[in-house]
Design an enzyme around this catalytic site. Structure first.
Site, PDB file in Angstrom:
ATOM      1  N   ASP A 101       0.896  -1.373   0.059  1.00  0.00           N
ATOM      2  CA  ASP A 101      -0.009  -0.159  -0.162  1.00  0.00           C
ATOM      3  C   ASP A 101       0.822   1.260   0.085  1.00  0.00           C
ATOM      4  OD1 ASP A 101      -2.249  -1.715   0.075  1.00  0.00           O
ATOM      5  OD2 ASP A 101      -2.245  -1.393   2.409  1.00  0.00           O
TER       6      ASP A 101
HETATM    7  N1  URA Z   1      -1.002  -5.888   3.812  1.00  0.00           N
HETATM    8  C1  URA Z   1      -1.744  -4.594   4.105  1.00  0.00           C
HETATM    9  O1  URA Z   1      -2.639  -4.484   4.494  1.00  0.00           O
HETATM   10  N2  URA Z   1      -0.952  -3.810   3.456  1.00  0.00           N
HETATM   11  C2  URA Z   1       0.256  -3.942   2.848  1.00  0.00           C
HETATM   12  O2  URA Z   1       0.719  -3.024   2.023  1.00  0.00           O
HETATM   13  C3  URA Z   1       0.665  -5.380   2.791  1.00  0.00           C
HETATM   14  C4  URA Z   1       0.229  -6.224   3.317  1.00  0.00           C
END
Ligand code: URA
Length: 230
Positions: A101
């Site tokens: 993310d």
């Molecule tokens: N899980 C999440 O919630 N976000 C990420 O970026 C990676 C794994």
């Protein structure tokens, strides 16, 4: 493959420069001068431009330490992308093997080898990913068993696969998961009534981020590349 395409794929020369080089008489195939841009060549042919042998490019494998605020995409209208941090020729051919993310930091793998990418991202292969998690609310010891047994994420019907949680302190834990559902870690903590406020990935399979500084990248070693299977 066409000669001009081969040179374009394996050098930084533009189409115009390649055509000019061929017309100029500085391009040889198997030591024979060629003047036609549409000459067909075989894998085994030796191509030379201006006395330099053009080698077919080898697949590339990189790791990058993603800072917060960068998106795991090849282009984005709003944010800088992880590719902005990579200084390599043909970088727009690199694919991201397992996205993070925009606010998540840490280990991102990049490659132009589609099969290798598939080995990392396909649910079938189940490589462990390790995340350092910071939460808004205190982390309960009960999460350890809940995550080991699996939780139902919002909007899903199946339990998550067994995950290992190590509680580091009241608001910090290390979570190891071997699947990669959308926002998985944040949704797992949401499923137990908590909220992730910071997330950092430090391992995929046996490849560790180590002390690579934020915003930097490096090429993987052969051993790291092969650790996902040959
Ligand atoms: N899980 C999440 O919630 N976000 C990420 O970026 C990676 C794994």
């Amino acid at each position: 493959m066409r000669l001009d395409k081969f040179i374009g794929n394996n050098t930084q020369l533009s189409r115009t420069q390649i055509h000019a080089a061929i017309k100029q008489g500085i391009v040889y195939v198997n030591d024979v001068l060629v003047t036609k841009t549409n000459t067909q060549i075989k894998d085994t042919d030796k191509v030379m431009v201006d006395d330099q042998v053009i080698e077919p490019r080898k697949p590339r494998y990189l790791m990058l330490h993603k800072p917060a605020g960068y998106v795991c995409a090849n282009t984005d209208s709003e944010h800088p992308t992880v590719l902005d941090l990579v200084d390599a020729p043909f970088k727009h051919e690199l694919q991201i093997a397992g996205r993070l993310d925009v606010d998540t930091t840490g280990l991102v793998l990049l490659t132009d080898d589609g099969q290798w990418n598939h080995k990392i991202t396909s649910p079938k292969h189940m490589h462990t990913k390790n995340y350092l998690v910071t939460t808004a609310n205190p982390i309960e010891d009960s999460y350890i068993k809940i995550f080991a047994d699996g939780v139902i994420l919002k909007g899903e019907t199946k339990l998550t696969l067994p995950a290992e949680l190590k509680v580091l302190d009241k608001h910090h834990a290390e979570l190891s998961i071997c699947e990669g559902k959308y926002h998985q870690v944040k949704r797992m903590f949401a499923a137990v009534g908590n909220h992730v406020i910071a997330l950092h990935r430090n391992r995929i399979g046996s490849v560790y981020l180590g002390d690579l500084p934020a915003g930097q990248f490096r090429y993987l070693t052969t051993q790291e590349v092969e650790s996902f299977g040959q």
